[in-house]
Design a protein around this motif. Structure first.
Motif, PDB file in Angstrom:
ATOM      1  N   ALA A  34      18.354   5.680  13.119  1.00 54.99           N
ATOM      2  CA  ALA A  34      17.101   6.424  13.263  1.00 54.99           C
ATOM      3  C   ALA A  34      16.924   7.416  12.122  1.00 54.99           C
ATOM      4  O   ALA A  34      15.829   7.555  11.571  1.00 54.99           O
ATOM      5  CB  ALA A  34      17.071   7.147  14.610  1.00 54.99           C
ATOM      6  N   THR A  35      18.012   8.089  11.740  1.00 58.08           N
ATOM      7  CA  THR A  35      17.895   9.053  10.639  1.00 58.08           C
ATOM      8  C   THR A  35      17.655   8.342   9.312  1.00 58.08           C
ATOM      9  O   THR A  35      16.998   8.898   8.430  1.00 58.08           O
ATOM     10  CB  THR A  35      19.121   9.983  10.562  1.00 58.08           C
ATOM     11  N   ALA A  36      18.137   7.127   9.178  1.00 59.92           N
ATOM     12  CA  ALA A  36      17.840   6.345   7.971  1.00 59.92           C
ATOM     13  C   ALA A  36      16.349   6.015   7.905  1.00 59.92           C
ATOM     14  O   ALA A  36      15.737   6.085   6.834  1.00 59.92           O
ATOM     15  CB  ALA A  36      18.679   5.077   7.933  1.00 59.92           C
ATOM     16  N   PRO A  43      11.511  11.212   2.786  1.00 59.18           N
ATOM     17  CA  PRO A  43      12.754  11.685   2.164  1.00 59.18           C
ATOM     18  C   PRO A  43      12.752  13.167   1.803  1.00 59.18           C
ATOM     19  O   PRO A  43      13.824  13.757   1.659  1.00 59.18           O
ATOM     20  CB  PRO A  43      12.875  10.806   0.909  1.00 59.18           C
ATOM     21  N   GLU A  44      11.586  13.759   1.694  1.00 55.15           N
ATOM     22  CA  GLU A  44      11.538  15.184   1.388  1.00 55.15           C
ATOM     23  C   GLU A  44      11.826  16.056   2.618  1.00 55.15           C
ATOM     24  O   GLU A  44      12.103  17.245   2.492  1.00 55.15           O
ATOM     25  CB  GLU A  44      10.183  15.570   0.778  1.00 55.15           C
ATOM     26  N   ARG A  45      11.804  15.458   3.815  1.00 54.03           N
ATOM     27  CA  ARG A  45      12.005  16.218   5.056  1.00 54.03           C
ATOM     28  C   ARG A  45      13.280  15.869   5.808  1.00 54.03           C
ATOM     29  O   ARG A  45      13.773  16.665   6.601  1.00 54.03           O
ATOM     30  CB  ARG A  45      10.827  15.985   6.007  1.00 54.03           C
ATOM     31  N   TYR A  46      13.794  14.651   5.620  1.00 51.65           N
ATOM     32  CA  TYR A  46      14.903  14.175   6.440  1.00 51.65           C
ATOM     33  C   TYR A  46      16.044  13.638   5.597  1.00 51.65           C
ATOM     34  O   TYR A  46      15.853  13.236   4.454  1.00 51.65           O
ATOM     35  CB  TYR A  46      14.434  13.069   7.392  1.00 51.65           C
ATOM     36  N   SER A  47      17.226  13.597   6.212  1.00 52.01           N
ATOM     37  CA  SER A  47      18.403  13.025   5.565  1.00 52.01           C
ATOM     38  C   SER A  47      19.162  12.181   6.580  1.00 52.01           C
ATOM     39  O   SER A  47      19.165  12.476   7.777  1.00 52.01           O
ATOM     40  CB  SER A  47      19.302  14.148   5.046  1.00 52.01           C
ATOM     41  N   VAL A  48      19.813  11.155   6.086  1.00 61.07           N
ATOM     42  CA  VAL A  48      20.623  10.289   6.948  1.00 61.07           C
ATOM     43  C   VAL A  48      21.826  11.081   7.456  1.00 61.07           C
ATOM     44  O   VAL A  48      22.441  11.838   6.705  1.00 61.07           O
ATOM     45  CB  VAL A  48      21.108   9.044   6.170  1.00 61.07           C
ATOM     46  N   GLY A  91      19.863  23.750  -5.382  1.00 60.59           N
ATOM     47  CA  GLY A  91      18.659  23.454  -6.153  1.00 60.59           C
ATOM     48  C   GLY A  91      18.328  21.968  -6.153  1.00 60.59           C
ATOM     49  O   GLY A  91      17.721  21.472  -7.109  1.00 60.59           O
ATOM     50  N   TRP A  92      18.733  21.276  -5.105  1.00 54.34           N
ATOM     51  CA  TRP A  92      18.516  19.836  -4.988  1.00 54.34           C
ATOM     52  C   TRP A  92      17.508  19.528  -3.892  1.00 54.34           C
ATOM     53  O   TRP A  92      17.265  20.344  -3.014  1.00 54.34           O
ATOM     54  CB  TRP A  92      19.816  19.119  -4.621  1.00 54.34           C
ATOM     55  N   ASP A  93      17.005  18.301  -3.906  1.00 53.78           N
ATOM     56  CA  ASP A  93      16.232  17.825  -2.767  1.00 53.78           C
ATOM     57  C   ASP A  93      17.213  17.140  -1.800  1.00 53.78           C
ATOM     58  O   ASP A  93      18.390  16.958  -2.125  1.00 53.78           O
ATOM     59  CB  ASP A  93      15.104  16.883  -3.197  1.00 53.78           C
ATOM     60  N   LEU A  94      16.736  16.793  -0.616  1.00 49.59           N
ATOM     61  CA  LEU A  94      17.623  16.199   0.400  1.00 49.59           C
ATOM     62  C   LEU A  94      18.189  14.850  -0.037  1.00 49.59           C
ATOM     63  O   LEU A  94      19.329  14.513   0.287  1.00 49.59           O
ATOM     64  CB  LEU A  94      16.891  16.056   1.732  1.00 49.59           C
ATOM     65  N   GLN A  95      17.408  14.083  -0.773  1.00 42.62           N
ATOM     66  CA  GLN A  95      17.870  12.764  -1.242  1.00 42.62           C
ATOM     67  C   GLN A  95      19.062  12.913  -2.185  1.00 42.62           C
ATOM     68  O   GLN A  95      20.038  12.176  -2.085  1.00 42.62           O
ATOM     69  CB  GLN A  95      16.714  12.050  -1.954  1.00 42.62           C
TER      70      GLN A  95
END
Length: 101
Positions: A34-36, A43-48, A91-95
């Motif tokens: 589900a997290t995938a 991808p800007e809001r969630y991470s696996v 300083g990274w994004d979640l991806q």
């Protein structure tokens, strides 16, 4: 990618916890899957979340508990908040953080 009507309906749920709950109601979809889906679609809001990423964060002192036996929305909320904090600090994004973990 062709998404089923059930998957689209699950993603339309309004809140993060509800999205995760709706996705895990689908046959064969557990929290890591589900997290995938969430990361793929936003991808800007969630991470696996899986034991691998959780364990990396725990090793470096960002999470104090072991990966849950039966992870659910509360565990994902804690994990995601931790990921957002670490990503901001780096300083990274979640991806990018996901790939690093």
């Amino acid at each position: 990618m062709d998404l089923s009507a059930e998957t689209v309906d699950a993603m339309a749920a309004g809140y993060e916890t509800r999205k995760l709950e709706r996705l895990t109601e689908l046959r064969g979809v557990d929290v890591p899957v589900a997290t995938a889906f969430l990361q793929f679609l936003e991808p800007e809001r969630y991470s696996v979340m899986s034991d691998r990423e959780w364990s990396a964060l725990r090793t470096y002192g960002e999470l104090s508990q072991s990966y849950p036996t039966a992870p659910g929305p509360a565990a994902y909320d804690r994990y995601l908040e931790t990921c957002r904090t670490v990503a901001d600090w780096c300083g990274w994004d979640l991806q990018t953080l996901y790939r690093a973990l």
